[in-house]
Enzyme design. Structure first.
Site, PDB file in Angstrom:
ATOM      1  N   SER A  98      -8.227   1.423   3.536  1.00 44.30           N
ATOM      2  CA  SER A  98      -7.529   1.944   2.365  1.00 44.30           C
ATOM      3  C   SER A  98      -6.305   2.777   2.711  1.00 44.30           C
ATOM      4  O   SER A  98      -6.287   3.547   3.658  1.00 44.30           O
ATOM      5  CB  SER A  98      -8.480   2.803   1.548  1.00 44.30           C
ATOM      6  OG  SER A  98      -7.750   3.519   0.584  1.00 44.30           O
ATOM      7  N   HIS A 121      -1.548  -8.715   1.600  1.00 46.41           N
ATOM      8  CA  HIS A 121      -2.541  -8.020   0.816  1.00 46.41           C
ATOM      9  C   HIS A 121      -2.439  -8.339  -0.673  1.00 46.41           C
ATOM     10  O   HIS A 121      -3.437  -8.406  -1.386  1.00 46.41           O
ATOM     11  CB  HIS A 121      -2.319  -6.527   1.049  1.00 46.41           C
ATOM     12  CG  HIS A 121      -3.149  -5.653   0.186  1.00 46.41           C
ATOM     13  ND1 HIS A 121      -4.521  -5.705   0.222  1.00 46.41           N
ATOM     14  CD2 HIS A 121      -2.825  -4.705  -0.716  1.00 46.41           C
ATOM     15  CE1 HIS A 121      -4.993  -4.813  -0.631  1.00 46.41           C
ATOM     16  NE2 HIS A 121      -3.993  -4.211  -1.231  1.00 46.41           N
ATOM     17  N   ALA A 162      -8.841  -8.062 -14.615  1.00 48.66           N
ATOM     18  CA  ALA A 162      -8.084  -8.518 -15.782  1.00 48.66           C
ATOM     19  C   ALA A 162      -8.916  -9.478 -16.624  1.00 48.66           C
ATOM     20  O   ALA A 162      -9.009  -9.331 -17.849  1.00 48.66           O
ATOM     21  CB  ALA A 162      -6.779  -9.177 -15.337  1.00 48.66           C
ATOM     22  N   ARG A 218       4.326   1.071   0.769  1.00 45.69           N
ATOM     23  CA  ARG A 218       3.743   0.108   1.696  1.00 45.69           C
ATOM     24  C   ARG A 218       4.770  -0.721   2.438  1.00 45.69           C
ATOM     25  O   ARG A 218       4.620  -0.992   3.634  1.00 45.69           O
ATOM     26  CB  ARG A 218       2.812  -0.821   0.926  1.00 45.69           C
ATOM     27  CG  ARG A 218       1.595  -0.086   0.458  1.00 45.69           C
ATOM     28  CD  ARG A 218       0.737  -0.948  -0.420  1.00 45.69           C
ATOM     29  NE  ARG A 218      -0.494  -0.216  -0.730  1.00 45.69           N
ATOM     30  CZ  ARG A 218      -1.442  -0.667  -1.525  1.00 45.69           C
ATOM     31  NH1 ARG A 218      -1.312  -1.843  -2.108  1.00 45.69           N
ATOM     32  NH2 ARG A 218      -2.518   0.034  -1.748  1.00 45.69           N
ATOM     33  N   ARG A 267       4.584  -3.330  -4.721  1.00 44.03           N
ATOM     34  CA  ARG A 267       3.643  -2.621  -5.583  1.00 44.03           C
ATOM     35  C   ARG A 267       3.228  -1.320  -4.913  1.00 44.03           C
ATOM     36  O   ARG A 267       2.973  -1.292  -3.713  1.00 44.03           O
ATOM     37  CB  ARG A 267       2.411  -3.478  -5.838  1.00 44.03           C
ATOM     38  CG  ARG A 267       1.379  -2.810  -6.706  1.00 44.03           C
ATOM     39  CD  ARG A 267       0.230  -3.745  -7.017  1.00 44.03           C
ATOM     40  NE  ARG A 267      -0.547  -4.118  -5.838  1.00 44.03           N
ATOM     41  CZ  ARG A 267      -1.399  -3.304  -5.222  1.00 44.03           C
ATOM     42  NH1 ARG A 267      -1.580  -2.073  -5.651  1.00 44.03           N
ATOM     43  NH2 ARG A 267      -2.069  -3.714  -4.162  1.00 44.03           N
TER      44      ARG A 267
END
Lengths: 269, 229, 637
Positions: free
Chosen positions: C284, C401, C44, C330, C435
């Protein structure tokens, strides 16, 4: 397991440094090298001493912050591994580890094992990019990129900028680092328009920094955590002489290396 | 909290020759010229096995035209001078690039040949000077009289002195080691490296260097053992 | 206080276009007269700084690392989502929008999420043009993989190093602007306070981490892109240096902090192996494409995995969620892993782990295909655990995370302090209570490349900027405050190290405000955190001085802020009497153990105002309205 750590301690850039030996009696073989230093540091702080300063951040082998010499090898004995992922099980009980910072004129030492690697940023600044401003881009699939080219570009782009190549090179050359970026962008069609300018600019900046020359011996690729091949250096050499031949005007300028860290002389508004 | 602005000080980029990469290209090209000379010289030398008549005829052929000879010699001299100048300048730069040495440093991925270029080179140079004084100019010719024009005699007489041969063999082995790295390295310096070809090239470099050196040192050995008289 | 999110009226598809059209522009010649401070150089920050520089603003970009290329965005592995529909599998902007709102358990702002999905297309194009070597098909076209929470294949990737490649793209764009002279990069510098003058954010106080100098930088707008606060937990997948100091100090200056309890636990991390452990390593989520998750059916089954026959294995995700299987979001995957371990069926020495098994995939596709897809992840696993995942199933366990919460921002990404913009993980905006995988990279770049450059410009064009007087009381008091904190930390000279406090804080927050929470536990945690914080300020020891590189001092300042933030997380979690996404309150669950939302009472973003050192934080609610995606019980069955 027991280990003897002989670590380079140096208070500041202009102070004299020396090795200090520390005995660790309770090292867990599952620990990483950095966690081993954490344990040492905790005990130093508890004794009222200053802990060993070392650079680290992600501890997953990708940010490129960490790195030092262990027994004369950059990032230690395990190939393709940064010190943050080097577990102690790779050492023998009772072994002595000589821990020394990267040593190169282009990487001035700041404290203990921490060195200043801004020279790398200046090399990228000199052309390690594709000049495409935000909003300019065509659809991602407009220009096909063959899988093999994309894969080779990725091999070169995997560089984490840790500086181990410079540290391991007997000449402290930054050829592998510079070559990796020239190769990454030069392979891709998106980077082609600036290929010549990039090679001239980046090579010029690399030569302006006090790095040594490449003698094609390959120590760099041997310690590289991402195993970047010597091929990228050849790519740089090729792009460089071809661009030098084609160059019609001397337009490339370089930036003088900066070693000061104080911001006191810069504008603040 | 000062408000003065410090502009990044920009200056002209180093020229091709000033850059380390440019110097390495020059070293590669000059190295290549010298390598070609070494091969040509070897082929000529091997005529020693064909006997004095053909060998001396070959030597005379080289002197067919003095102007041409000196043009070729000039090219070689310029190549040697550039090769050495670039090396010396790079070596000085490299020394400065690591002002504080490691207390311990291991080589884990480089060949013996590549790490010894800096001293195999100078010794070979010293040998070349001696060699020219002995066989071309004839200023030094221990053990016998130098006879201008009778190259065959000069070679046999020269190599009959054991230490001349020993020095020759020693220097040639170093030259071989120098070539072992130089032959593939010149490709790297001008920008050729290929995942499949380069490993072959490295192997070829070893074979070629070994073949050249065996070819050269076979002559003093033949002389000493009496195979060639 | 009421919060106005400044969401444009009208259809959601036209909202961003409308907003952009209504924005005032800054004359190109005037842009260079405005200085913008960008704190943080991750996806960002770097993309915002580079894009603002390209527009002609004078930008100063700060990072605490030695180079902007080291920001923790670099560690993202799996990929970045985009609604390109290159796979012709039915993806669209609307579907990505829908999946993200649903994945966030209906606690995100619809308009923001829609814009994110729209921008996703441009992000891929921009990154490709910059030379990001995304994975390609043989024919040269971009390829995709699947990620959790979606039934389409929309994740673009560059091996297992997507974050690295995207960050390097942004970093290169940033360095290009440094070369052009529009951006000045100021590395090894930490922001320690925000300067607010006449209600506007006008500058920051920084500490030079090499020389210890305190500096003041002025600007007309400040952009915070400093990442999340997962390190409150001590053990997390965040980088060791990741910290909340910049956003926390801005919070103390008046910026509201939204949804601090929304933290994400990632299901696939390498389990903890000992108490020396300094951080956790992520594997991952993309591994769940081909790996099957299981535990033994039998409690306490200590046989090695190869000796447990197929019918004695419980593939619990496939069993419970047949339609999404191993690719559930998740929060669901993590919670289920915890549940089976709590039942005593966990594997590994600690019993805190489940198997992620590639045996089937290797049999089906061959080892070389798996190596091609995940080779570097497998290597990393083997380096750390000394086990070969091609032969033995991986052991994984959830770990902290990502943090969905962050500083409250409106549609323009502006916080409650005018002129203070917040981008990327540091803000709260797009992910609601959970998320989806491969969306963090998307949000960071959407904010930085495609939102901040417009909205900051609009702010500059619509405000007046008098020169800030360096000797004004606002500036002096900010610097003095920072000096005092540093002096205090150095002068305590107690008995305990900073890390020992941090570890203890992390354990409290993990135990009570981690994967599952209860009102009682949270209450207890708040008390414990307060007591520990008190002890910290009396008994911490920070060696060395403030005049040079002092890593202990840096840590101490960050941990001091983590105490306050950790407490706010627990307060927020206690306040939210429902379960949603990553926030699972044991009191609120369905009969089969799924999160039970309470839309009637809790369909809002909880924005907290700083309540003073020992005061009470004040809650302001931003109600969430759903016009396009109707809130429903999330089902992945």
């Amino acid at each position: 397991m027991k280990l003897t750590l002989k670590i380079w301690r140096q208070k500041g850039p202009s102070d004299k440094g020396k090795f200090i030996t520390y005995q660790l009696n309770d090292v867990n073989p599952e620990m990483s090298m950095l966690e081993c230093l954490d344990v040492l540091n905790e005990s130093l702080i508890e004794r009222g001493e200053e802990p060993v300063a070392f650079e680290h951040d992600c501890r997953e082998g990708i940010c490129g912050s960490c790195g030092f010499m262990i027994n004369g090898v950059a990032h230690g004995p395990l190939p393709a591994t940064t010190v943050c992922q080097l577990t102690m099980r790779h050492f023998k009980d009772g072994q002595q580890l000589v821990i020394e910072p990267w040593r190169a004129a282009a990487f001035p030492l700041l404290k203990d094992l921490v060195v200043d690697r801004r020279a790398f940023d200046r090399i990228i600044e000199a052309g390690g990019f594709v000049s495409v401003s935000t909003g300019n881009a065509p659809d991602g699939n407009t220009i096909p990129v063959g899988k093999e080219i994309a894969d080779r570009a990725m091999d070169a782009a995997a560089c984490i900028g840790c500086g181990a190549c410079v540290a391991a090179c007997p000449n402290a050359s930054a050829a592998l680092f510079t070559g990796a970026k020239i190769s990454h962008l030069g392979l891709l069609p998106q980077g082609k328009p600036e290929q010549d300018r990039r090679a001239l600019g980046m090579v010029a900046q690399m030569n302006t920094e006090p790095f040594g020359s490449c003698t094609n011996i390959g120590e760099c690729t041997g310690v590289c955590p991402k195993e970047i091949p010597l091929e990228v250096i050849a790519h740089m050499n090729r792009d460089f002489w071809q661009a030098s031949w084609k160059e019609r005007e001397d337009l490339v300028q370089t930036i003088a290396p900066v070693t000061s860290w104080s911001n006191k002389t810069k504008t603040k508004s | 909290m000062s408000t003065s602005t410090v502009q990044a000080f920009k200056h002209q980029a180093p020229s091709f020759w000033q850059s380390t990469n440019g110097k390495k290209v020059v070293m590669a090209v000059t190295g290549c010229i010298l390598f070609l000379f070494i091969i040509g010289h070897l082929l000529g030398n091997l005529l020693v096995y064909a006997g004095p008549v053909r060998y001396n005829a070959y030597a005379a052929f080289l002197h067919f035209d003095d102007t041409l000879l000196w043009i070729i010699r000039s090219v070689l001299i310029v190549a040697v001078v550039l090769h050495i100048t670039a090396t010396v300048q790079l070596a000085l730069r490299n020394k400065k690039a690591r002002p504080v040495d490691y207390s311990r440093k291991e080589a884990i991925n480089s060949s013996f040949a590549s790490r010894t270029m800096y001293w195999s080179g100078p010794i070979v140079l010293a040998f070349v000077i001696f060699h020219l004084l002995e066989f071309t100019a004839g200023y030094i010719h221990p053990g016998s009289q130098f006879i201008r024009g009778d190259v065959y005699h000069n070679v046999i007489a020269g190599f009959s002195v054991w230490w001349v041969s020993a020095w020759y063999i020693f220097a040639l082995i170093l030259l071989g080691i120098h070539l072992r790295h130089g032959i593939w390295s010149m490709f790297q310096s001008v920008g050729y490296n290929h995942k499949k070809h380069t490993p072959l090239l490295k192997k070829a470099a070893l074979v070629i260097a070994a073949a050249i050196i065996l070819g050269y040192i076979s002559i003093p050995i033949s002389v000493l053992t009496g195979l060639v008289k | 206080m009421t919060l106005d999110a400044h969401i444009p009226s009208g259809p959601i598809e036209q909202a961003w276009d409308k907003a952009r059209f209504e924005m005032k522009l800054v004359n190109p010649a005037n842009k260079r007269k405005h200085t913008i401070l960008v704190v943080g150089s991750g996806l960002a920050g770097a993309s915002a700084a580079a894009s603002l520089g390209e527009l002609g603003y004078k930008v100063r970009c700060f990072c605490f690392q030695d180079s902007p290329r080291r920001a923790h965005s670099i560690a993202a592995q799996g990929g970045i989502n985009a609604a390109k529909n290159y796979q012709n599998d039915g993806d669209s902007i609307f579907r990505l929008f829908y999946d993200t709102v649903k994945g966030g358990d209906f606690r995100a702002r619809e308009a923001n999420v829609y814009r994110l999905a729209e921008n996703s297309l441009k992000i891929i194009d921009q990154c490709v043009a910059q030379g990001v070597p995304f994975a390609r098909e043989y024919g040269g076209m971009l390829t995709n993989r699947s990620f959790g929470g979606a039934q389409v294949s929309r994740t673009f990737y560059a091996r297992g190093q997507t974050g690295q490649q995207l960050l390097l793209g942004a970093y290169q764009a940033l360095e290009r602007q440094v070369h052009a002279g529009t951006v000045t990069m100021i590395p090894r510098t930490e922001m320690l306070d925000l300067i607010v003058v006449d209600g506007q954010a006008r500058g920051i106080v920084t500490r030079n981490l090499v020389t210890g100098e305190l500096d003041v930088y002025f600007g007309d707008a400040v952009v915070l892109a400093t990442g999340g606060y997962g390190n409150v937990y001590y053990l997390s997948t965040n980088a060791k240096g990741s910290n909340a100091t910049a956003i926390w100090r801005a919070h103390k200056r008046g910026a509201l902090f939204a949804n601090p309890c929304f933290t994400q636990i990632h299901p696939t991390c390498i389990p903890v192996s000992g108490d020396y452990q300094s951080k956790l390593t992520l594997m991952s989520e993309s591994l769940r494409n081909d790996g099957r998750i299981w535990v033994p059916k039998q409690k306490g089954d200590k046989r090695p995995p190869s000796q447990i026959p197929e019918d004695e294995r419980d593939y619990y995700l496939e069993r419970r969620y047949p339609s999404f299987g191993n690719l559930v979001p998740r929060d669901v995957a993590s919670r289920n892993a915890k549940a089976v371990c709590d039942e005593g069926r966990g594997v590994g020495e600690t019993g805190l782990g489940v198997y992620l098994d590639f045996g089937d995939a290797i049999n089906r596709l061959g080892e070389h295909v798996i190596r091609e897809r995940y080779g570097n992840l497998f290597d990393m696993y083997q380096r750390i655990t000394d086990e070969n995942p091609y032969k033995v199933p991986m052991r994984i366990y959830p770990a902290i995370h990502y943090t969905m919460g962050g500083l409250w921002v409106d549609y323009h990404l502006q916080s409650t302090i005018p002129g203070l913009f917040v981008a990327g993980e540091a803000n709260f905006s797009d992910h609601g209570a959970n998320r989806l995988g491969a969306s963090a990279l998307m949000q960071g770049l959407s904010d930085g490349y495609f939102i901040i450059p417009y909205t900051v410009g609009n702010y500059i064009a619509t405000h007046k900027f008098a020169k800030v007087d360096e000797s004004s009381s606002e500036v002096k008091s900010a610097v003095a405050g920072v000096e005092q904190t540093i002096d205090k930390l150095l002068s305590i000279k107690g008995k305990r190290t900073v890390d020992s406090f941090h570890r203890e804080l992390g354990k409290i927050v993990w135990d009570e405000c981690g994967m599952s929470r209860t009102a009682q536990g949270l209450e207890k945690a708040i008390g414990q955190i307060r007591a520990l914080r008190e002890e910290f300020w009396q008994n911490v020891t920070v060696p060395g001085s403030g005049d040079d590189l002092n890593q202990s001092l840096e840590k101490a300042g960050r941990v001091a802020d983590f105490f306050e933030l950790g407490e706010l997380m627990c307060i927020d979690a206690r306040e939210r009497n429902e379960s949603c996404g990553g926030h699972f309150r044991e009191e609120y669950q369905t009969t089969d153990g799924e999160a039970k939302r309470d839309d009637e009472h809790y369909s809002y973003a909880a924005a907290w105002g700083y309540g003073g050192a020992d005061g009470k934080p004040m809650l302001t609610k931003e109600p969430l309205e759903f016009h396009y995606v109707h809130p429903s019980q999330r089902s992945y069955k």
